[in-house]
Design an enzyme around this catalytic site. Structure first.
Site, mmCIF file in Angstrom:
data_model
loop_
_atom_site.group_PDB
_atom_site.id
_atom_site.type_symbol
_atom_site.label_atom_id
_atom_site.label_comp_id
_atom_site.label_asym_id
_atom_site.label_seq_id
_atom_site.Cartn_x
_atom_site.Cartn_y
_atom_site.Cartn_z
ATOM 1 N N GLU A 79 -5.663 8.254 11.027
ATOM 2 C CA GLU A 79 -4.491 8.271 10.150
ATOM 3 C C GLU A 79 -4.962 7.787 8.787
ATOM 4 O OE1 GLU A 79 -0.722 5.375 9.332
ATOM 5 O OE2 GLU A 79 -1.202 5.733 11.432
ATOM 6 N N ARG A 86 -2.496 5.191 0.486
ATOM 7 C CA ARG A 86 -2.515 3.976 -0.325
ATOM 8 C C ARG A 86 -3.532 4.047 -1.458
ATOM 9 N NH1 ARG A 86 -3.143 -0.426 4.498
ATOM 10 N NH2 ARG A 86 -1.693 0.575 5.914
ATOM 11 N N LYS A 94 7.055 4.924 15.046
ATOM 12 C CA LYS A 94 6.124 3.838 14.768
ATOM 13 C C LYS A 94 6.929 2.541 14.783
ATOM 14 C CE LYS A 94 3.125 2.229 11.025
ATOM 15 N NZ LYS A 94 2.321 2.658 9.887
#
Length: 182
Positions: free
Chosen positions: A32, A36, A120
């Site tokens: 994943e 960012r 999640k």
């Protein structure tokens, strides 16, 4: 889907090979790659091209523009720290798995209304860990969880042993893989 989803932060595109080859060497065939950093989309595109046997997704996707970028780069799944209806709609339209961050009953209900049954759970350690997940599964037996945040080698097996865990995410997997590769 893989049971282990390493959360990968690529600060320089040149780090992509080192990280992904270390993960593969550790037997982890998923990554994943988080949104960012400035090179996130480029890293996803590179990873999808150079590591076609790996399940490469995009993480920390917080809006529709990032989702579109990630999908254009070739991401095979999308993960968000929270629930974004526009991101959910794009993923549904393109038949791409979307794992939104949901920790409250209200957020889980909203995910279910959008047709999402895998969420999640972030940050898992702050929101009560496995004990909280077991409590939430009572009213939501159809939901599976991907706990991330505070998951580590010490509690990994405990999470994975519960049948409502779809997968486990964490950056610790990257750190371990890199340490073992050196």
């Amino acid at each position: 889907m893989d049971k282990l989803i390493p959360v990968v932060v690529i600060k320089e595109l040149s780090d992509t090979d080192r990280i992904l080859s270390a993960l593969k060497k550790s037997g982890i065939m998923c990554a994943e790659i988080t949104f960012r950093t400035a090179c996130a989309a480029e890293a996803i595109a590179y990873a999808c091209e150079k590591y076609p046997d790996m399940n490469i997704g995009a993480g920390t996707v917080i809006n529709a523009a990032q989702c579109e970028q990630a999908l254009k780069a070739g991401a095979k799944f999308i993960v968000s720290p929270g629930l974004s209806v526009p991101v959910a709609n794009i993923c549904k339209e393109k038949n791409i798995p979307y794992y939104p961050g949901c920790v409250t009953p209200t957020e889980i209900m909203q995910a279910l209304e959008l047709g999402i049954t895998i969420v999640k759970f972030f940050p898992a350690n702050v929101y009560g860990g496995l004990k909280a997940l077991k409590a939430l599964s009572g009213p939501f037996p159809q939901v599976k969880f991907i706990p991330t945040g505070g998951v580590n080698r010490d509690n990994l097996d405990e999470f994975l042993s519960w049948d409502k865990i779809y997968a486990v995410g964490g950056s610790f997997m990257v750190e371990e893989a890199l340490k073992n590769a050196d």
